[in-house]
Structure formats: C-alpha cells, structure tokens
Design an enzyme around this catalytic site. Structure first.
Site, PDB file in Angstrom:
ATOM      1  N   SER A  92       0.822  -1.218   0.000  1.00 12.55           N
ATOM      2  CA  SER A  92       0.000   0.000   0.000  1.00 12.55           C
ATOM      3  C   SER A  92       0.854   1.267   0.000  1.00 12.55           C
ATOM      4  CB  SER A  92      -0.926   0.019   1.223  1.00 12.55           C
ATOM      5  OG  SER A  92      -0.178  -0.113   2.418  1.00 12.55           O
ATOM      6  N   ASP A 110      -0.602   7.056  10.193  1.00 14.10           N
ATOM      7  CA  ASP A 110      -1.389   6.179  11.063  1.00 14.10           C
ATOM      8  C   ASP A 110      -0.481   5.157  11.750  1.00 14.10           C
ATOM      9  OD1 ASP A 110      -0.603   4.671   8.947  1.00 14.10           O
ATOM     10  OD2 ASP A 110      -2.607   4.052   8.315  1.00 14.10           O
ATOM     11  N   HIS A 115       1.514   4.017   7.400  1.00 13.71           N
ATOM     12  CA  HIS A 115       1.614   4.633   6.071  1.00 13.71           C
ATOM     13  C   HIS A 115       2.293   5.997   6.152  1.00 13.71           C
ATOM     14  CE1 HIS A 115      -1.733   1.728   5.652  1.00 13.71           C
ATOM     15  NE2 HIS A 115      -1.091   1.466   4.529  1.00 13.71           N
TER      16      HIS A 115
END
Lengths: 254, 254
Positions: free
Chosen positions: B14, B198, B201
């Site tokens: 991600s 967070d 990320h």
C-alpha cells in the site's frame, strides 16, 4: 507477454506535460485509476498539432501491435495553446489547419482505414484555457531580452471554439476548459490569475477545474471508464486465497 | 509497434500504491521523468511477498515479450510492512521466507535461467518504514469493532534488516528507509508521527524522505538512470525542424 494494465494516454502540450506536478490533473488521474489503468504522460511542451501528429503516430499502437501492447482505453487530446500563438512565431498554426489537425488526430484512432484504428479507444478533446494577456505580457516583458506578447485573448478563444467545432464534426465529447476557467474567474481577465500561473499555464486551482470537468465528462459520456466503475486488475488482498494464492491473483480486465 | 517510453516499475504494497497521492514519491518520480521514462504503479495494498510474487510474474515482460513491450529499466521493490504483521494474521510471512522471497524477486529479473531475465533491468530494494506502535494502536483501537495491535516496532525492524540482508546476498542496492525515517524522527518513536499518518503509512514528509533517499541511491548506483542524465524521447520543440517536422521528431532512447 505482459500487458498488465490498459492505459489512459494524455496527449497535449506543456499543460499536459506539467500534469504530474503538485496536485495536477495527471497525477490525480493516476491516483484515482491506480491498479486499474496506467496514465501515460504524452505531453510535449511547446508543440503545436503539426509537430505533435507525427509523434502521436509513434505513440499509438498499430493494429498489428495492439495484440501485444497496452490498449489505450482513453485518449485525452489537449492542444491549442501553442497553435494559437500569433505570427510570426513558428508555433503558429492557422485556425482552419488546427481544426483539420484535431479532426485528423481523432481519425487516427477512430477510422477503420487508419493503421492505428482501435475500436476500444475512446477520445475526449479539451479546449485550451483562456489567456490572461496582462500576466502573459508581464512575464514576457520581464525576460532578458524582453519579449513581445505572443498570445491574444480573442485568438485563443477562437482556437477553443475550433476544438469544439472539431469535436462536433468528429462526434467525440469535448471538455470546454476555456469556458470552465473563464466562468470560474467571473468572466474577468485579471481574475484568471488564480487559475493561470503566468497567463498561460495552470495553477493547482486551474488543474482542479480541469480534473473535475474531465471526470464529469467521463462520467457522462463514457461511464464504463469512470474509475469507480472499474475493478482492480489484481484482486484486493482480502480476496486472495491465502492457502493457494497463485490461481486467485490472475489478472483481470479492469 | 509502439513501445515509446521505457519504464520504472514501482512494485510494493500500500505504501507504493498510495505513491501517487498528494506529493508522494510515485507522482514526483513521474514528474521528474516526464518525456523520459513512464513510472508504473504496481503497488498492491495489503499484499505480502508470497502473494505479490505471482503478480510480478504477470507484470514483468517475458524474454519473448521484451521485444514488444516497454523495457523495465528500473524495478523498485518495497515490501515488508505486511510480511511483518504478527501471527495469526494471514499477512504474516516468517522472516526467513520473506528474505527468500525478496531474493527470488531479484532472481526473476536478474538470473539468466529466469523466463523474465532482463539484463537491462536495474533493481533497487527498499526497507519498510518503522512502525509507530502508539499511533497504530490508537488507529486500530478506534475501529468498530476495535482491533488489536498487529505490528511491533522490533519485528518490523527485523524485516528491514532482512531486506538489507537480501540486498547484500543478491548484490543489488538498498534504500534503507527504515533508518532514514528513524533518524529523521530523532530515534524517537512518538516523533515518527510527522512521517507516518497512522503509524504505518507515510505522510507527505515521509514520502519526501523516501523520494530523496531513492534519488540519492539512483545517482550513486545507477547514475545513467538519473533523470538529469536522460534525454527526452521526443525532442524539445526548439529542436523540431519547423519546415519538415516529421523526420526531426523520431523517437530516441531516453
């Protein structure tokens, strides 16, 4: 072979080439279409349509090449800002020739007799943005040596209208950025400075107008190509078969 | 055919997939390499290396396909953030297996016996960033239902070291983002919140550290691939032969 993701090709001049700068429309498209379609920057700063056509003929896959190469699912064509430069600049392309050139670009992908014919390629034309001649004259006048104003408000408006004429004749959708930005500026040339950094190129606010207008046209004219209607080429990790991943991660059409 | 621009392929989880968000490293690379190399987003949110390898085998051109398809000039491999998730998550990959997987990814492009062997493909590995367990625990605890902490500071550090071990064994350069971000945060876990949104990320500041570290490694290890060393595939407009444009706008190797 490895044609993994089909593509959106952005074909235009410096306004397209700069589309991956901070928050600009190319980067925003690439983010919205991640894992779905690749967004290819085919922006050519300073080019007019006369010079760009022989480039496009090298960028579009030939009918023979389409079996190997990523399909261009959407071709976005955004010219006029340089074609509209006034004489004697070599960038100037007479308005009737400009309109013919835009129609020829559509023909290259859409006509069955073209070597680049591709029934799966959708096309969107974009009009050049308005010119802020106050900003542009100040920018050119500050150079060493100072340069004379090279673009006129009304002339660029005629080229924007020319793109709309080509779109109507060629039966493809048009995003009228000229009018979108003109309206956003309250039809006040000086107020264009919010949307134009130097009277010609777009600010982040200008690119936001362009991105939103483009996506609105995609949603209306080619809803099947809207990023929200496409699936990931490779599945979300929660869809992977954890005990036997390989068969579950085969690529799919977006 | 129409392999117009060769490519940089960003292959990861991600953190790679989100690399085209505001000011993130993929968009910045695409901007720096415009008209030179296309930057392809092959980020797969949530994937570990076990699941990503069968995807990469579909993304890399086979030896047979390389004659038609864009060459991958640079393959950037950035995994570990999900492999390091603790058991019993299905994302967990044991550390020795993770190291083997990273080495296998390098093997796919670099070993003459691989069907994807490509002597022109350079590889850079990136370590996962550090985890801020305070942020991560707060984020997971605020969900409905609340989730338990899934990543540990020291465990992710071991996976970062694993990438460095794989890089040394496979003789490819590594960008140690774990250490770069840890140092930028003054080796203070709470201060990581400037670089992590967070706890996992990257923020725009985190991506800036990553982009600059990556470009420094490109400059040092593969200077011929630095964007400043590459030329435009199609010439600048001032180099176009205005009286006979077509022969002067033939594509060149970047």
């Amino acid at each position: 072979m490895a044609n993994v993701q089909d593509a959106i090709m952005l074909f235009g001049d410096s306004i397209t080439q700069a589309g991956w700068a901070e928050d600009a429309f190319g980067a925003r498209l690439a983010n919205a279409y991640s894992r779905k379609l690749d967004v290819l920057n085919r922006g050519l700063a300073g080019y007019n349509t006369d010079w760009a056509i022989p480039v496009l003929e090298q960028c579009l896959p030939t009918q023979q090449g389409q079996q190997y190469l990523p399909k261009v699912r959407l071709l976005v064509v955004w010219f006029g800002a340089n074609d509209a430069v006034i004489k004697p600049s070599p960038q100037h392309v007479p308005l009737p020739k400009f309109i013919e050139n835009i129609k020829y670009i559509v023909h290259l992908a859409h006509s069955a007799e073209s070597p680049y014919y591709s029934p799966s390629t959708k096309i969107i034309l974009i009009t050049p943005p308005p010119v802020n001649t106050h900003q542009r004259a100040a920018d050119l006048g500050s150079r060493d040596p100072p340069l004379a104003l090279d673009r006129l408000f009304d002339t660029t408006k005629q080229y924007a209208d020319g793109v709309k004429e080509a779109a109507a004749t060629s039966k493809v959708p048009v995003v009228d950025i000229w009018t979108a930005i003109w309206n956003a500026a309250g039809e006040n040339e000086e107020a264009l400075s919010r949307y134009l950094s130097d009277g010609l190129h777009l600010t982040p606010d200008g690119y936001t107008v362009a991105y939103e207008a483009l996506m609105k046209t995609v949603a209306a004219e080619y809803p099947e190509l809207h990023h929200e209607k496409l699936q990931y080429v490779f599945p979300a990790w929660t869809e992977v078969d954890w005990s036997n991943p390989r068969p579950s991660v085969q690529k799919r059409e977006a």
